[in-house]
Design a protein around this motif. Structure first.
Motif, PDB file in Angstrom:
ATOM      1  N   ILE A 126      -5.399   2.125 -10.279  1.00  0.00           N
ATOM      2  CA  ILE A 126      -6.516   2.722  -9.241  1.00  0.00           C
ATOM      3  C   ILE A 126      -6.714   3.550  -9.202  1.00  0.00           C
ATOM      4  CG2 ILE A 126      -5.095   5.456  -8.927  1.00  0.00           C
ATOM      5  CD1 ILE A 126      -3.559   2.862  -8.267  1.00  0.00           C
ATOM      6  N   PRO A 127      -7.611   4.151  -7.790  1.00  0.00           N
ATOM      7  CA  PRO A 127      -9.665   4.144  -8.488  1.00  0.00           C
ATOM      8  C   PRO A 127      -9.539   5.359  -8.261  1.00  0.00           C
ATOM      9  CG  PRO A 127      -9.102   3.299  -6.168  1.00  0.00           C
ATOM     10  CD  PRO A 127      -7.728   2.929  -6.482  1.00  0.00           C
ATOM     11  N   SER A 128     -10.867   5.815  -9.267  1.00  0.00           N
ATOM     12  CA  SER A 128     -11.431   6.520  -9.900  1.00  0.00           C
ATOM     13  C   SER A 128     -11.298   7.971  -9.548  1.00  0.00           C
ATOM     14  CB  SER A 128     -12.056   6.849 -10.389  1.00  0.00           C
ATOM     15  OG  SER A 128     -13.231   7.410 -11.141  1.00  0.00           O
ATOM     16  N   GLY A 129     -10.485   9.189  -9.505  1.00  0.00           N
ATOM     17  CA  GLY A 129     -10.028   9.700  -8.338  1.00  0.00           C
ATOM     18  C   GLY A 129      -9.190  10.316  -8.017  1.00  0.00           C
ATOM     19  N   ALA A 130      -8.025   9.230  -7.696  1.00  0.00           N
ATOM     20  CA  ALA A 130      -7.055   8.440  -7.240  1.00  0.00           C
ATOM     21  C   ALA A 130      -6.038   9.220  -7.521  1.00  0.00           C
ATOM     22  CB  ALA A 130      -7.497   7.840  -5.856  1.00  0.00           C
ATOM     23  N   ALA A 131      -5.646   9.478  -8.660  1.00  0.00           N
ATOM     24  CA  ALA A 131      -3.925   9.480  -9.296  1.00  0.00           C
ATOM     25  C   ALA A 131      -2.832   9.651  -8.456  1.00  0.00           C
ATOM     26  CB  ALA A 131      -4.334   9.601 -10.705  1.00  0.00           C
ATOM     27  N   THR A 132      -3.511  11.017  -8.355  1.00  0.00           N
ATOM     28  CA  THR A 132      -2.131  11.551  -7.446  1.00  0.00           C
ATOM     29  C   THR A 132      -2.651  12.255  -5.505  1.00  0.00           C
ATOM     30  OG1 THR A 132      -2.220  14.225  -8.341  1.00  0.00           O
ATOM     31  CG2 THR A 132      -0.885  12.135  -9.577  1.00  0.00           C
ATOM     32  N   ALA A 133      -1.894  12.020  -5.120  1.00  0.00           N
ATOM     33  CA  ALA A 133      -1.857  13.183  -3.649  1.00  0.00           C
ATOM     34  C   ALA A 133      -0.756  13.239  -3.727  1.00  0.00           C
ATOM     35  CB  ALA A 133      -1.028  11.286  -2.962  1.00  0.00           C
ATOM     36  N   VAL A 134      -1.322  15.501  -3.709  1.00  0.00           N
ATOM     37  CA  VAL A 134      -0.655  16.325  -3.860  1.00  0.00           C
ATOM     38  C   VAL A 134      -0.174  17.059  -2.247  1.00  0.00           C
ATOM     39  CG1 VAL A 134      -1.123  18.933  -4.147  1.00  0.00           C
ATOM     40  CG2 VAL A 134      -2.319  17.739  -5.902  1.00  0.00           C
ATOM     41  N   THR A 166       0.505  -1.071   0.159  1.00  0.00           N
ATOM     42  CA  THR A 166      -0.039  -0.285  -0.436  1.00  0.00           C
ATOM     43  C   THR A 166       1.055   1.452   0.244  1.00  0.00           C
ATOM     44  OG1 THR A 166      -1.626  -0.866   1.353  1.00  0.00           O
ATOM     45  CG2 THR A 166      -2.055   1.395   1.248  1.00  0.00           C
ATOM     46  N   ILE A 167       2.252   1.225   0.572  1.00  0.00           N
ATOM     47  CA  ILE A 167       2.596   2.314   0.959  1.00  0.00           C
ATOM     48  C   ILE A 167       3.409   2.795  -0.732  1.00  0.00           C
ATOM     49  CG2 ILE A 167       5.290   3.710   2.151  1.00  0.00           C
ATOM     50  CD1 ILE A 167       3.796   1.748   4.425  1.00  0.00           C
ATOM     51  N   GLU A 168       3.953   1.414  -0.986  1.00  0.00           N
ATOM     52  CA  GLU A 168       5.069   1.819  -2.518  1.00  0.00           C
ATOM     53  C   GLU A 168       3.686   2.246  -3.035  1.00  0.00           C
ATOM     54  OE1 GLU A 168       8.650  -0.085  -4.376  1.00  0.00           O
ATOM     55  OE2 GLU A 168       7.055  -1.617  -3.717  1.00  0.00           O
ATOM     56  N   GLN A 169       2.773   2.272  -3.523  1.00  0.00           N
ATOM     57  CA  GLN A 169       1.370   2.318  -4.335  1.00  0.00           C
ATOM     58  C   GLN A 169       1.188   3.769  -4.191  1.00  0.00           C
ATOM     59  OE1 GLN A 169      -1.465  -0.613  -3.535  1.00  0.00           O
ATOM     60  NE2 GLN A 169      -1.051  -0.573  -5.558  1.00  0.00           N
ATOM     61  N   VAL A 170       0.993   4.445  -2.954  1.00  0.00           N
ATOM     62  CA  VAL A 170       0.883   5.817  -2.756  1.00  0.00           C
ATOM     63  C   VAL A 170       2.052   6.089  -3.209  1.00  0.00           C
ATOM     64  CG1 VAL A 170       0.778   6.907  -0.801  1.00  0.00           C
ATOM     65  CG2 VAL A 170      -1.009   5.324  -0.973  1.00  0.00           C
ATOM     66  N   LEU A 171       3.372   5.875  -3.325  1.00  0.00           N
ATOM     67  CA  LEU A 171       4.604   6.624  -3.240  1.00  0.00           C
ATOM     68  C   LEU A 171       4.162   6.618  -4.643  1.00  0.00           C
ATOM     69  CD1 LEU A 171       6.865   5.371  -0.715  1.00  0.00           C
ATOM     70  CD2 LEU A 171       5.445   7.577  -0.250  1.00  0.00           C
ATOM     71  N   GLU A 172       4.474   5.799  -5.160  1.00  0.00           N
ATOM     72  CA  GLU A 172       4.662   6.007  -6.983  1.00  0.00           C
ATOM     73  C   GLU A 172       3.454   6.719  -7.940  1.00  0.00           C
ATOM     74  OE1 GLU A 172       3.464   2.548  -7.618  1.00  0.00           O
ATOM     75  OE2 GLU A 172       5.371   1.260  -7.783  1.00  0.00           O
ATOM     76  N   HIS A 173       2.016   7.092  -6.877  1.00  0.00           N
ATOM     77  CA  HIS A 173       1.187   8.262  -6.753  1.00  0.00           C
ATOM     78  C   HIS A 173       1.247   9.652  -6.586  1.00  0.00           C
ATOM     79  CE1 HIS A 173       0.501   4.097  -8.553  1.00  0.00           C
ATOM     80  NE2 HIS A 173      -0.256   5.360  -9.959  1.00  0.00           N
ATOM     81  N   THR A 174       2.572   9.696  -5.756  1.00  0.00           N
ATOM     82  CA  THR A 174       2.562  11.142  -5.168  1.00  0.00           C
ATOM     83  C   THR A 174       3.059  12.017  -5.925  1.00  0.00           C
ATOM     84  OG1 THR A 174       1.973   9.860  -2.990  1.00  0.00           O
ATOM     85  CG2 THR A 174       3.090  12.108  -2.954  1.00  0.00           C
ATOM     86  N   LYS A 175       2.818  13.304  -6.011  1.00  0.00           N
ATOM     87  CA  LYS A 175       3.740  14.283  -6.783  1.00  0.00           C
ATOM     88  C   LYS A 175       4.962  14.819  -5.734  1.00  0.00           C
ATOM     89  CE  LYS A 175      -0.287  16.180  -9.322  1.00  0.00           C
ATOM     90  NZ  LYS A 175      -0.614  17.345  -9.639  1.00  0.00           N
ATOM     91  N   SER A 176       6.076  14.923  -6.475  1.00  0.00           N
ATOM     92  CA  SER A 176       6.751  15.900  -5.810  1.00  0.00           C
ATOM     93  C   SER A 176       6.918  16.907  -5.319  1.00  0.00           C
ATOM     94  CB  SER A 176       8.101  14.901  -6.215  1.00  0.00           C
ATOM     95  OG  SER A 176       9.678  15.985  -5.480  1.00  0.00           O
ATOM     96  N   THR A 177       6.370  17.340  -4.492  1.00  0.00           N
ATOM     97  CA  THR A 177       6.501  18.914  -3.935  1.00  0.00           C
ATOM     98  C   THR A 177       7.219  19.492  -2.368  1.00  0.00           C
ATOM     99  OG1 THR A 177       4.306  18.483  -2.633  1.00  0.00           O
ATOM    100  CG2 THR A 177       4.196  18.864  -5.276  1.00  0.00           C
ATOM    101  N   ARG A 178       7.252  20.295  -2.254  1.00  0.00           N
ATOM    102  CA  ARG A 178       7.458  20.732  -0.532  1.00  0.00           C
ATOM    103  C   ARG A 178       6.604  21.467  -0.441  1.00  0.00           C
ATOM    104  NH1 ARG A 178      12.363  18.823   0.113  1.00  0.00           N
ATOM    105  NH2 ARG A 178      13.511  17.775  -1.457  1.00  0.00           N
TER     106      ARG A 178
END
Length: 430
Positions: free
Chosen positions: A422-430, A379-391
């Motif tokens: 990936i569920p609809s609407g959950a492609a990325t975590a900002v 689960t963690i790896e999937q979330v990281l894969e779809h998390t935009k790199s921001t600061r």
């Protein structure tokens, strides 16, 4: 190890003394007035035990007690704090009625995040023990730093999720961050033997948890009951599971990077099942300093509270019991959470936020029987894969990114029957 681990080291604030982040000495006063965030947890109750032992040195001024109203009431009756905060408004109302029934007056009862902020920033408070589990303690800890309070940091999630902001605020307000986690407390002690530029690398010790020798083929069938049996420490459920996956050690790697201004490549992990040596610091001349002590959290708490002094105590270690010290490298294949933490440490920013948030959701799902043990790192790896790199540039942005990662983790767990989707609407975590 990612190439990003070898990024240039930032120049520390000072080069002549420790603690290196930030490099200042805690203010010495006759009686330190304490605010305890997380007063009913293990760190909070251990801190109160220290106050009980040294009433001439420490006094309780304010408490944040979370959901445990019975313990909160007992602490009010014993310590008579000026302010206490609970998690919710109904709990605060209930405690107010109980205090009135007990004939206790003069205690202000607050609730929620704002209540915790008040607890941490009272003008009379000298020292804040930050021990609320998770990002729930982030805003109060940050507010305390901005108010110039010395911080005893036992909440690793603060530095994992918002370390860059926390360290910047501590520098700006000339605030000492004194680690209470046994490993970082040990590093802090060892680093007093040299200057920051003389440090080659830091070694964090890990017990290896309950599955140190378990074959990888059996990991998928690990039960919550098995994972909650830690061989050394008695802790809360989340941190115990994190120790079983070695994610807790991964969080500590990130915390050490922040506290001691080191890249991830200079923070190493060694498995030490005896848990006698809490951490080691290796210097450029080849010298290695190690800190040994009893496995009792009161010792690092006392060290932080008393710093820069040392206070005589009965927390002694019997060298006669020291018959064997074992060390071995961690297995990143069997414990992928540690690998994920190193990768997040190298990336920084939103990756660290997502790492912590996804882990908390995944651990809760494992304990509820919704995913298997290895479903946690998946689960963690999937979330990281779809998390935009921001600061993030503010605490509010950190909290927004935290919530986005939690939502994504829940959606991924809900769709675990089709993990490639990936569920609809959950492609990325900002």
């Amino acid at each position: 190890m990612s190439r990003r681990d070898r990024r240039p080291r930032r120049a520390p604030v000072r080069q002549d003394s420790f603690p290196p982040i930030p490099c200042i000495s805690a203010k010495i006063i006759s009686v330190k007035k304490l605010a305890i965030l997380g007063s009913t947890g293990s760190i909070g109750t251990s801190t109160l035990s220290i106050v009980e032992t040294f009433p001439d040195r420490y006094a309780v001024l304010s408490l944040a007690a979370g959901h445990n109203i019975e313990a909160a009431l007992a602490q009010c009756l014993r310590w008579r704090p000026k302010v206490i905060s609970l998690a919710t408004e109904p709990l605060a109302a209930d405690l107010t009625l109980r205090l009135k029934a007990a004939g206790v007056t003069g205690i202000e009862v607050l609730w929620g995040t704002q209540g915790s902020v008040v607890v941490a920033t009272l003008p009379e408070v000298d020292f804040v023990v930050s021990a609320i589990v998770g990002v729930a303690g982030l805003e109060a800890t940050y507010a305390a730093i901005c108010a110039g309070k010395t911080i005893g940091l036992a909440n690793k999630e603060c530095l994992v999720a918002a370390g860059e902001l926390i360290i910047a605020a501590a520098r700006a307000h000339n605030v000492a961050l004194l680690p209470i986690d046994s490993e970082h407390n040990a590093v802090h002690q060892c680093m007093r033997g040299g200057a920051p530029q003389e440090v080659k690398q830091v070694w964090l010790t890990a017990s290896g948890g309950p599955f140190r020798n378990l074959p990888a083929s059996q990991f998928e069938s690990i039960t919550p009951a098995q994972a909650l049996k830690h061989p050394t420490w008695v802790m809360g459920q989340r941190i115990t599971i994190d120790s079983a996956t070695m994610m807790n050690k991964g969080f500590e790697v990130i915390e050490a990077c922040r506290l001691f201004d080191l890249p991830a490549a200079q923070v190493r992990v060694t498995v030490h099942p005896q848990s006698t040596i809490h951490s080691l610091v290796e210097f450029i001349d080849g010298s290695i300093l190690a800190q040994l002590s009893v496995t009792d959290m009161r010792l690092p708490i006392l060290y932080a509270l008393a710093y820069p002094e040392r206070v005589a105590s009965d927390l002694t270690f019997d060298l006669a019991t020291l018959s064997q010290l074992d060390f071995s490298p961690p297995d990143f294949t069997r414990f992928p959470c540690l690998r994920l933490a190193y990768e997040a440490a190298a990336t920084g920013g939103s990756a660290c936020i997502a790492l912590n948030a996804a882990d908390e959701i995944a651990v809760a799902a494992f304990l509820a029987g919704e995913i298997p043990f290895l479903g946690i790192p998946r689960t963690i790896e999937q979330v990281l894969e779809h998390t935009k790199s921001t600061r993030p540039t503010s605490i509010s942005e950190v909290l927004e990114a935290d919530q986005a990662a939690r939502i994504l983790a829940r959606q991924l767990i809900a769709s675990a029957a089709q993990p490639h989707l990936i569920p609809s609407g959950a492609a990325t975590a900002v």
